[in-house]
Each structure stands twice: as structure tokens, then as C-alpha cells.
Scaffold this motif. Structure first.
Motif, PDB file in Angstrom:
ATOM      1  N   GLU A  87     -41.949 -26.543-103.708  1.00 55.04           N
ATOM      2  CA  GLU A  87     -41.397 -27.649-104.504  1.00 55.04           C
ATOM      3  C   GLU A  87     -39.894 -27.816-104.297  1.00 55.04           C
ATOM      4  OE1 GLU A  87     -41.623 -29.520-109.011  1.00 55.04           O
ATOM      5  OE2 GLU A  87     -42.357 -27.482-108.635  1.00 55.04           O
ATOM      6  N   SER A 144     -49.988 -34.205 -95.866  1.00 49.40           N
ATOM      7  CA  SER A 144     -50.245 -34.916 -97.114  1.00 49.40           C
ATOM      8  C   SER A 144     -50.420 -33.942 -98.277  1.00 49.40           C
ATOM      9  CB  SER A 144     -51.498 -35.787 -96.965  1.00 49.40           C
ATOM     10  OG  SER A 144     -51.839 -36.391 -98.195  1.00 49.40           O
ATOM     11  N   GLN A 145     -51.153 -32.841 -98.033  1.00 51.17           N
ATOM     12  CA  GLN A 145     -51.369 -31.851 -99.083  1.00 51.17           C
ATOM     13  C   GLN A 145     -50.072 -31.123 -99.450  1.00 51.17           C
ATOM     14  OE1 GLN A 145     -54.293 -31.227-100.807  1.00 51.17           O
ATOM     15  NE2 GLN A 145     -54.868 -33.127 -99.776  1.00 51.17           N
ATOM     16  N   LYS A 181     -47.073 -32.287 -99.360  1.00 51.85           N
ATOM     17  CA  LYS A 181     -46.205 -33.159-100.152  1.00 51.85           C
ATOM     18  C   LYS A 181     -46.792 -33.459-101.519  1.00 51.85           C
ATOM     19  CE  LYS A 181     -43.507 -35.364 -96.517  1.00 51.85           C
ATOM     20  NZ  LYS A 181     -42.994 -36.627 -95.940  1.00 51.85           N
ATOM     21  N   GLU A 182     -48.090 -33.710-101.584  1.00 50.50           N
ATOM     22  CA  GLU A 182     -48.706 -34.099-102.848  1.00 50.50           C
ATOM     23  C   GLU A 182     -48.947 -32.901-103.762  1.00 50.50           C
ATOM     24  OE1 GLU A 182     -52.215 -36.326-101.962  1.00 50.50           O
ATOM     25  OE2 GLU A 182     -51.140 -37.819-100.758  1.00 50.50           O
ATOM     26  N   ARG A 183     -49.596 -31.874-103.229  1.00 52.40           N
ATOM     27  CA  ARG A 183     -49.929 -30.708-104.053  1.00 52.40           C
ATOM     28  C   ARG A 183     -48.790 -29.690-104.082  1.00 52.40           C
ATOM     29  NH1 ARG A 183     -55.351 -28.349-101.826  1.00 52.40           N
ATOM     30  NH2 ARG A 183     -55.208 -27.053-103.713  1.00 52.40           N
ATOM     31  N   ARG A 214     -45.580 -30.443-103.401  1.00 48.62           N
ATOM     32  CA  ARG A 214     -44.379 -31.126-103.880  1.00 48.62           C
ATOM     33  C   ARG A 214     -43.137 -30.774-103.055  1.00 48.62           C
ATOM     34  NH1 ARG A 214     -47.080 -29.819-108.734  1.00 48.62           N
ATOM     35  NH2 ARG A 214     -45.672 -28.090-109.276  1.00 48.62           N
TER      36      ARG A 214
END
Length: 531
Positions: A378, A400-401, A403-405, A407
Motif C-alpha cells: 500500500e 490489476s490485483q 493495484k486493486e487488492r 493498493r
């Protein structure tokens, strides 16, 4: 690089008679090679998880050579988690000699009939044999056509292993077949590609051979009465052989055991060496040494090369994260030279089975296999280190994971390899140009900042950098002329490989015809000639 697979690995064990019993022999008994072969195969499981098998020789049983094989991992096929079943299996297949195989297929189906070793029964002991094969015949199509021009010949499987079985059978069936190394010499004139072979017949004769180009690795060792060979040195080291006892078999050479006597023969004069560089950067176990070059040291040097070309600003929020597991050595080295932390911000589930995620979409597969840790990621600028990018689908979903999960603030992908621009016809599961990520951006040109920016945007990264081709030879420690780098420079080391590459180029330029939907080396067998 979970979207890339190797074809297979081979192993062999022989307790030589009339020699001092090796201290490495299990329980001091020369009859326990079945236990040793399963142990060797477990140590090269990284080379194939689709199927496994072994053939053993025992002159005291009716089935002089007998084969056990099935679809599954080594643990599943040999029942390693079930002690009583495993012991019974080892007892049934005990004997002084054995060969083994682990498989991942570049061609052929996922069923037991494609598992190796392939055994050919015959009433004549010299013609009753079994063998395992690591590699891929680039001239498979031509050999298929040659076999099927005979009206009474038939191919039951779509695999070059069956072709090799027919060719071996033909040579052994000759009135005067010659010595085993002479048979290999004759075969080498017809075979093109990568082909390491372990062979065992009903007389107890064995050979372990490496193709004249040396594309795939093969190591051997002996101590007293015990001889062993395997695709990678780590398997022999874990058996107990000392480092100075383990040798890489020279290209075009074979270890022959006949009438209990061991000898080494050069069956074909190598005109060039073309060791697959992917073995060092990805496929091989990090503990292995191949052709005198350490896999770990190679990956460490790749990380140093990545650090030398890094341009992203380094601050307290910058971390290096490897894509587990094979990129870790390069990531550690890169982080050390940049003086930034190397953290495991991405955890791989090592216990998820292949079947469990079969059929899932790419995002679901990534979620099942990898877990990003927001407590590590994060708000961080992440230098994400990967071995290579082949098709990019996994990498795109992974970013994608993260950045999304996870952070993460930024994801900068660093690839410890040059761009993959050409298919492989020597045993790696990538056969067409249009399936590859890099060619659609490079379009025959060179890598430059604009191309890297477009590639980064395509996978959702903040930036993307590859290593230059020159880094590979420096990292491996061998001259570039001794390496097969066809997938990064389109220079194929064999004639059939060059022909297949031209077919792949033609197919990629005729995308609308659908010709690129089939793997370049796939064959539709010709109709047999009818008299």
C-alpha cells in the motif's frame, strides 16, 4: 511466468555389477533403483507436472522390463503420501536398473497413453525396450510423412515420442543393428531438434544420450556401483553425489551400459552448441549447475543487470517485489544493488492444483494462485521483477490485483530477459508468433522508450523495462554463440527450426485465414498410401 511450460525431464539409475557397492545405494541394496528413480523424478518435478513414470529391469521376473506410469505429479503417480502403497509399488518394480520421466506436453493429449516412458514389447530381448524423451523434434512433420508413406504403418498418437519409438524399433530390427552408440549416430542424421533420451532394454542394457546441439541439459554421476543421470544436477546432488562427481554430458555423447560395463561414446560430432538460455533464467531449479554454469549465479547477475539500467526515482516508498518463485534471486540481487528492500508483497499458493483452476478466466486464476499483501504494497512504488513476459495475460491480471487488492501506488515491471519475439520448436510450449506479447509492439523493429511505454500501458503498468540481449550471455557466463536464443533473436540453431519459423512468420501475416490458431508444429497426418 506461470503461462509458460516446459516439456519434460528424464532420469536413470543403474547398480553396476562386480563393483564395490556404493554408499549411496538405498539400504545397501542394488535392487532398490525404483526408490531412487522416484526420488530423482521428485527433484526434477519442476520440469513437468502432467504425468510421471518409470521402467525398471529385473532379470529375476517374467516381465524383464516393466513400466509404471500415469497422469499426475510424482507424488500422485508413485503414491509417496501412502507409505504401504508406495512400498508395495517399489517392491513390485525393484531391480538393478531403471529409467524415469516427468512430462508436460507441447503436443499430445493429457492421458495415460502419452505418459512416458514408452515401452515396446517384443519376444526378442534385444528388441524389447523402453525409453523416455526430453525435448522436441523440430522435423516431426517430415518424419510423420515419412512413416505414413508406408501403407501398413500407423501412428496412434500425435506426439514425436511415438515417432522416436518407431525409429528406434527400425534400427534395432535390422539384421546387424550395430552397437547402441552406432544406432544413435544413425538416428542423429534423421533427427532435428532437442532430444535427450534415456533407454533401457530387456537385456539390461542402458543408454543416456544428449543431442548433438545440447539444447536441453543432462547430467550424470557415478560412485562405486551406482550410476545415475538426470536432467538437472540438483537431483544427483540431493541423492548424495559430491559436486566433483557430477558432470554435464557433452552434446552428441552417450553413456552406454552394456553387459554391466559403463562407457562414454561420442556418437555424433557437434558442429555447434546451442544450450537453451531459458534453462538458467527460468526452467531449471535454482540449485542446479548446468554445463558448469550455476543457475543461481545466473539469476543473481540478471538482477545486477536490471539494477544497472534502473531509472525510476528511488525513495523510502520504493520496494522490489519478485513474482514468485523463480524471479526471487534476480529481485534480491537487484534490490541489494539499488539499496532498497526486497519484500514478498506477492504470495503464491503452492498447494493449488492444476485441475482446480482449469477453465477459470485469467483473473480468477491469478486470484487463486497469488495473494497481494496490502500491508507491504500500500502506497509503495513497486519494482515488480519477473523472469519474462510471454503472452502477457497473467502479468496484466497480476498488475490489476496488485493495484486493486494490494493498493500499490505505482507498478514498474522489470523483466530479467529480453522480449520474446519468436516461437520455440525445441520443447517450450510457445509455437506461434501471434500468441506472443512483444512482436505486436516491436513490428520487426528494435526496443525503444516509445515501445516500452506502449507495452506498459497495455498491461496496466506505470513503466516496463526489459534486459538487452547482451545481458544473457554475460549472466549465464557462456558465449552467445553457445546459447540457443532463437526466441529473442529469431536465429534458430537447426534447419528444421528455421523452416518452422518461416511457417510461423507466414501464418502470423495471414492472421485472417486462421492459420495461426494452430500450433506451428502441429500435424495433420497425411492419408496413408494404399496399394
Amino acid at each position: 511466468m506461470s503461462e509458460l511450460y516446459h516439456e519434460c525431464g528424464v532420469a536413470a539409475v543403474y547398480h553396476l555389477p562386480n563393483r564395490e557397492t556404493s554408499p549411496l545405494a538405498p539400504l545397501g541394496s542394488p535392487e532398490k533403483t525404483s526408490q531412487l528413480i522416484s526420488r530423482l523424478l521428485l527433484d526434477i518435478q519442476n520440469r513437468g507436472q502432467l504425468a510421471a513414470g518409470m521402467t525398471t529391469f529385473n532379470p529375476a521376473r517374467n516381465q524383464l522390463i516393466d513400466t509404471h506410469k500415469d497422469v499426475g505429479t510424482v507424488t500422485e503417480v508413485f503414491q509417496l503420501n501412502h507409505q504401504q502403497t508406495f512400498n508395495a509399488l517399489m517392491k513390485k518394480y525393484e531391480g538393478p536398473a531403471a529409467i524415469g520421466h516427468v512430462r508436460y506436453a507441447t503436443c499430445g493429449k493429457d492421458d495415460r497413453s502419452y505418459a512416458q516412458p514408452f515401452e515396446r514389447h517384443h519376444i526378442q530381448k534385444s528388441k524389447w525396450f523402453s525409453f523416455g524423451f526430453n525435448g522436441q523434434l523440430a522435423n516431426y512433420q517430415d518424419l510423420c510423412k515419412e512413416v505414413l508413406t508406408e501403407s501398413d504403418f500407423h501412428l496412434a498418437r500425435e506426439t514425436d515420442t511415438e515417432i522416436l519409438m518407431h525409429l528406434l524399433s527400425q534400427e534395432l530390427s535390422k539384421e546387424n543393428p550395430g552397437e547402441l552408440h552406432e544406432i544413435l549416430g544413425t538416428l542423429s542424421k534423421r533427427l532435428d531438434g532437442a532430444y535427450n533420451i534415456v533407454f533401457l532394454d530387456a537385456l539390461g542394457n542402458m543408454f543416456v544420450s544428449r543431442d548433438p546441439v545440447g539444447i536441453r541439459p543432462l547430467c550424470y554421476a557415478f560412485d562405486g556401483s551406482l550410476f545415475a543421470a538426470a536432467s538437472e544436477s540438483v537431483a544427483l546432488a540431493n541423492m548424495g553425489f559430491d559436486e566433483d562427481q557430477i558432470e554435464s554430458l557433452a552434446p552428441g555423447s552417450a553413456v552406454i551400459i552394456k553387459d554391466g560395463e559403463l562407457s562414454i561414446h561420442e556418437y555424433a560430432k557437434p558442429t555447434q552448441k546451442a544450450h537453451c538460455f531459458f534453462e538458467w533464467i527460468y526452467f531449471a531449479n535454482v540449485c542446479s549447475t548446468l554445463d558448469d554454469q550455476s543457475v543461481y549465479i545466473t539469476r543473481k547477475r540478471l538482477g545486477e543487470e536490471l539494477a544497472e539500467q534502473e531509472t525510476v526515482p528511488i525513495d523510502d516508498d520504493t520496494i522490489v517485489v519478485p513474482v514468485p518463485d523463480t524471479a526471487k534471486a534476480a529481485a534480491d540481487s537487484m534490490a541489494y544493488h539499488l539499496s532498497v528492500p526486497c519484500l514478498e508483497g506477492l504470495i503464491r499458493n503452492r498447494y493449488i492444483g492444476r485441475t482446480f483452476i482449469e477453465g477459470a478466466n485469467r483473473g480468477d486464476k491469478v486470484r487463486a494462485k497469488y495473494t497481494p499483501l496490502p500491508e507491504v504494497l500500500e502506497g509503495k512504488r513497486v519494482l515488480l521483477v519477473e523472469d519474462t513476459i510471454v503472452r502477457s495475460t497473467t502479468m496484466k491480471a497480476l498488475i490489476s490485483q496488485l493495484k486493486e487488492r494490494g493498493r500499490a501506488k505505482e507498478i514498474h515491471v522489470r523483466v530479467a530477459c529480453p522480449p520474446i519475439i519468436g516461437p520455440c520448436f525445441y520443447g517450450i510450449d510457445m509455437s506461434t508468433i501471434n500468441e506472443l506479447f512483444a512482436p505486436r509492439f516491436l513490428e520487426g523493429g528494435e526496443m525503444n522508450p516509445e515501445v516500452e511505454k506502449a507495452m506498459a500501458a497495455a498491461i496496466g503498468a506505470d513503466s516496463l523495462k526489459y534486459l538487452p540481449k547482451e545481458s544473457i550471455a554475460r549472466a549465464v557466463g557462456l558465449p552467445g554463440t553457445s546459447l540457443c536464443q532463437a526466441c529473442i533473436d529469431s536465429t534458430y540453431p537447426t534447419e528444421a527450426g528455421r523452416k518452422l519459423y518461416q511457417i510461423a512468420v507466414d501464418n502470423s501475416q495471414n492472421e485472417d485465414s486462421g492459420s495461426d490458431s494452430q500450433r506451428t508444429y502441429d500435424v495433420t497426418p497425411p492419408t496413408p498410401v494404399r496399394s
